[in-house]
Enzyme design. Structure first.
Site, PDB file in Angstrom:
ATOM      1  N   ASP A 295       0.811  -1.219   0.000  1.00  0.00           N
ATOM      2  CA  ASP A 295       0.000   0.000   0.000  1.00  0.00           C
ATOM      3  C   ASP A 295       0.847   1.273   0.000  1.00  0.00           C
ATOM      4  OD1 ASP A 295      -1.994  -1.828   0.303  1.00  0.00           O
ATOM      5  OD2 ASP A 295      -2.888  -0.911   2.076  1.00  0.00           O
ATOM      6  N   ASP A 296       0.190   2.353  -0.369  1.00  0.00           N
ATOM      7  CA  ASP A 296       0.676   3.733  -0.202  1.00  0.00           C
ATOM      8  C   ASP A 296       1.770   4.173  -1.172  1.00  0.00           C
ATOM      9  OD1 ASP A 296      -1.104   3.586   1.845  1.00  0.00           O
ATOM     10  OD2 ASP A 296       0.289   4.067   3.472  1.00  0.00           O
ATOM     11  N   HIS A 346      -5.986   2.725  -4.087  1.00  0.00           N
ATOM     12  CA  HIS A 346      -5.923   3.039  -2.650  1.00  0.00           C
ATOM     13  C   HIS A 346      -6.253   4.521  -2.425  1.00  0.00           C
ATOM     14  CE1 HIS A 346      -4.953   2.016   1.431  1.00  0.00           C
ATOM     15  NE2 HIS A 346      -3.829   2.695   1.507  1.00  0.00           N
ATOM     16  N   HIS A 350      -5.284   9.368   0.276  1.00  0.00           N
ATOM     17  CA  HIS A 350      -5.407   8.608   1.515  1.00  0.00           C
ATOM     18  C   HIS A 350      -6.397   9.173   2.533  1.00  0.00           C
ATOM     19  CE1 HIS A 350      -4.111   5.638   4.529  1.00  0.00           C
ATOM     20  NE2 HIS A 350      -3.497   5.034   3.537  1.00  0.00           N
ATOM     21  N   HIS A 438       3.767  -2.121   3.192  1.00  0.00           N
ATOM     22  CA  HIS A 438       3.787  -0.778   2.599  1.00  0.00           C
ATOM     23  C   HIS A 438       5.107  -0.636   1.847  1.00  0.00           C
ATOM     24  CE1 HIS A 438       0.756  -0.478   5.737  1.00  0.00           C
ATOM     25  NE2 HIS A 438       0.206   0.482   5.019  1.00  0.00           N
TER      26      HIS A 438
HETATM   27 NI    NI Z   1      -2.741   3.120   3.253  1.00  0.00          NI
END
Ligand code: NI
Length: 499
Positions: A295-296, A346, A350, A438
């Site tokens: 993620d991210d 995603h 955020h 991540h």
């Molecule tokens: Ni995230």
């Protein structure tokens, strides 16, 4: 009270013809199809001149077997109205169209009807014409275009109204009823691409006006029309380009727009609830599969490092990217796609989706989809909710997307410690797991370099979410939350194998 003046019928007839021709001139593009050479001669006896009298000018046909009507009003010699509008012989449509025409006429006569024209001065003139389209065996799209000539300043102005009738429900629908927020963003970006590809328009772009005028909001696209082949976007004079450019019409094919109309999509969903998704490279159905999810990102440094490791061992992962990161590092996701990894959404920046309106939820997903699609050509089919946070509103707003959470959390963001991440995974991993990482931390990239060879050695096949979840024919459903693959219980006689 005004005294009715008699007007020479031949002059009036001439005026009408001029008006109707004048009216058609102002119409964008396909208006020509509304004009026919076979108009019946005007029945002069029906013409009445007077302050507030109007008559209907029957003139079949518009070439499609429908009637169109003309409306001509004169207000003494001060003002003249000549409007042509379609008649469908369907109360639900006709009454509303005429109401629209009335509104414009009333506005015009309020400001011009009572004015006294001095000798030698022009009259104020309102003309109106239209285009109609049948679309998708369901919609009738009508655009009314009005032109006003104001003799006091010698200026012409334009007013455009778009109406889309949903014949299945006998009601008028707005662009917002028809398109999802995602679709609106796609429409806006395709409009941008169309205009920038066009030499004439490209040369006319003044940054600020242009950006505001085509931004993806409903106000900018309210004059959208449906046609047989696609949509037509009407930009008003001054909306995105200098007013001198007049009305700008942008045709986009349904293919261009990519996202189906809401109703069409609903119908599709209703008739074929299980739409098979594109299949990814085949994975041995008996393999002991787990999914690594990141993620991210993407990050220029650490994601690249992870991709290197994955490549070396033939492992595939799923990258749930942020729109603003993808914007900065398009090459990284391009590489990920080329090397067989899956991309998921995603959000753009955020946000916690549970705190947003449906519109904002859909917007952040749509914008991100668009960025990734532009960079890689891939349309992301799955969403990882930020913080794993989902409620009923989020599920409804994202009913197009399977929502992918996880079964094993490495807490890599918290520990920022390679050993801790490795330990978390090795102590808990089991077949069918979706593991959360991540890809923006160096410590995580280092952990991946240790974990991938170890897990491969233990007999795991590291696959994408799609390969994990759908390789046995299961189809993920939009709006549902998934955390892992449920693995069928192993037969008793093989249960101890390999242990
Ligand atoms: Ni995230």
């Amino acid at each position: 009270m005004m005294i009715k003046k008699r007007m020479n019928p031949r002059i009036l007839l001439f005026s009408i013809v001029v008006l109707l021709i004048f009216g058609y001139n102002g119409v964008p593009q396909e208006s020509a199809e509304a004009v026919t050479a076979e108009e019946k001669p005007v029945d002069e006896k029906k013409l009445t001149i007077g302050e507030e009298e109007r008559f209907i000018l029957p003139s079949p046909t518009d070439g499609k077997g429908r009637f169109t009507e003309g409306l001509v009003e004169t207000y003494g010699y001060n003002a003249l109205v000549g409007i042509r509008y379609p008649v469908f012989n369907k109360a639900s449509i006709d009454a509303r169209l005429f109401e629209q025409v009335h509104q414009v006429v009333d506005g015009f006569t309020t400001s011009n009807g009572g004015r006294q024209v001095k000798p030698g001065e022009d009259r104020a003139v309102l003309t109106g014409s239209y285009t109609t389209h049948e679309a998708l065996e369901r919609y009738t799209s009508v655009q009314l275009v009005f032109q006003v000539y104001n003799p006091q300043d010698g200026k012409h102005s334009t007013e455009v109204r778009s109406l889309i009738f949903d014949n299945a429900n006998n009601k008028i629908v707005s662009t917002k009823d028809l398109f999802t927020d995602q679709a609106l963003q796609v429409i806006a970006s395709k409009t941008d691409a169309y205009l920038k590809d066009n030499e004439t328009f490209r040369g006319l772009i003044e940054e600020k006006r242009y950006a505001t005028g085509i931004a993806g909001n409903w106000e900018n696209y309210k004059l959208l029309q449906l046609t047989a082949d696609g949509i037509e976007i009407t930009l008003m004079p001054g909306q995105a380009f200098p007013a001198s450019q007049g009305v700008v019409v942008i045709p986009l094919s349904y293919e261009d727009v990519g996202t189906a109309l809401k109703q069409e999509r609903d119908r599709e969903v209703a008739t074929q609830p299980k739409k098979p998704v594109e299949t990814s490279p085949q994975v041995d159905p008996n393999a002991k599969k787990i999914a690594f999810t990141f993620d991210d990102g993407p990050s220029a440094e650490t994601t690249g490092k992870i991709l290197d490791t994955m490549k070396e061992y033939g492992a595939k992962g799923t990258f749930f990217v942020l729109g603003h990161m993808a914007e900065k590092n398009p090459d990284v996701i391009k590489r990920a796609v080329e090397e067989g990894h899956q991309l998921g959404n995603h959000t753009y920046g955020h946000p916690d989706l549970t705190t947003l309106s449906d519109e904002k939820i859909q917007n952040t997903i749509a914008v991100t989809n668009d960025i990734v699609e532009k960079a890689t050509g891939v349309t992301m089919k799955i969403v990882r909710p930020t913080y794993g946070a989902v409620d009923a509103d989020v599920q409804r707003a994202l009913s197009d997307y399977p929502l992918i959470n996880w079964s094993l959390d490495t807490l890599d963001w918290k520990s920022r410690n390679t050993d801790s991440v490795v330990e978390k995974v090795l102590s808990a991993v089991k077949e069918g797991d979706i593991i959360l990482f991540h890809d923006i931390y160096e410590t995580t990239a280092e952990a991946i370099a240790i974990l991938v060879p170890k897990l491969v050695e233990q007999g795991y096949t590291i696959v994408t979410v799609e390969q994990l979840m759908e390789s046995d024919g299961e189809v993920l459903e939009g709006g549902r939350i998934y955390t892992h693959k449920t693995v069928a219980p192993v037969e008793a006689d093989t249960a101890t194998e390999g242990e």
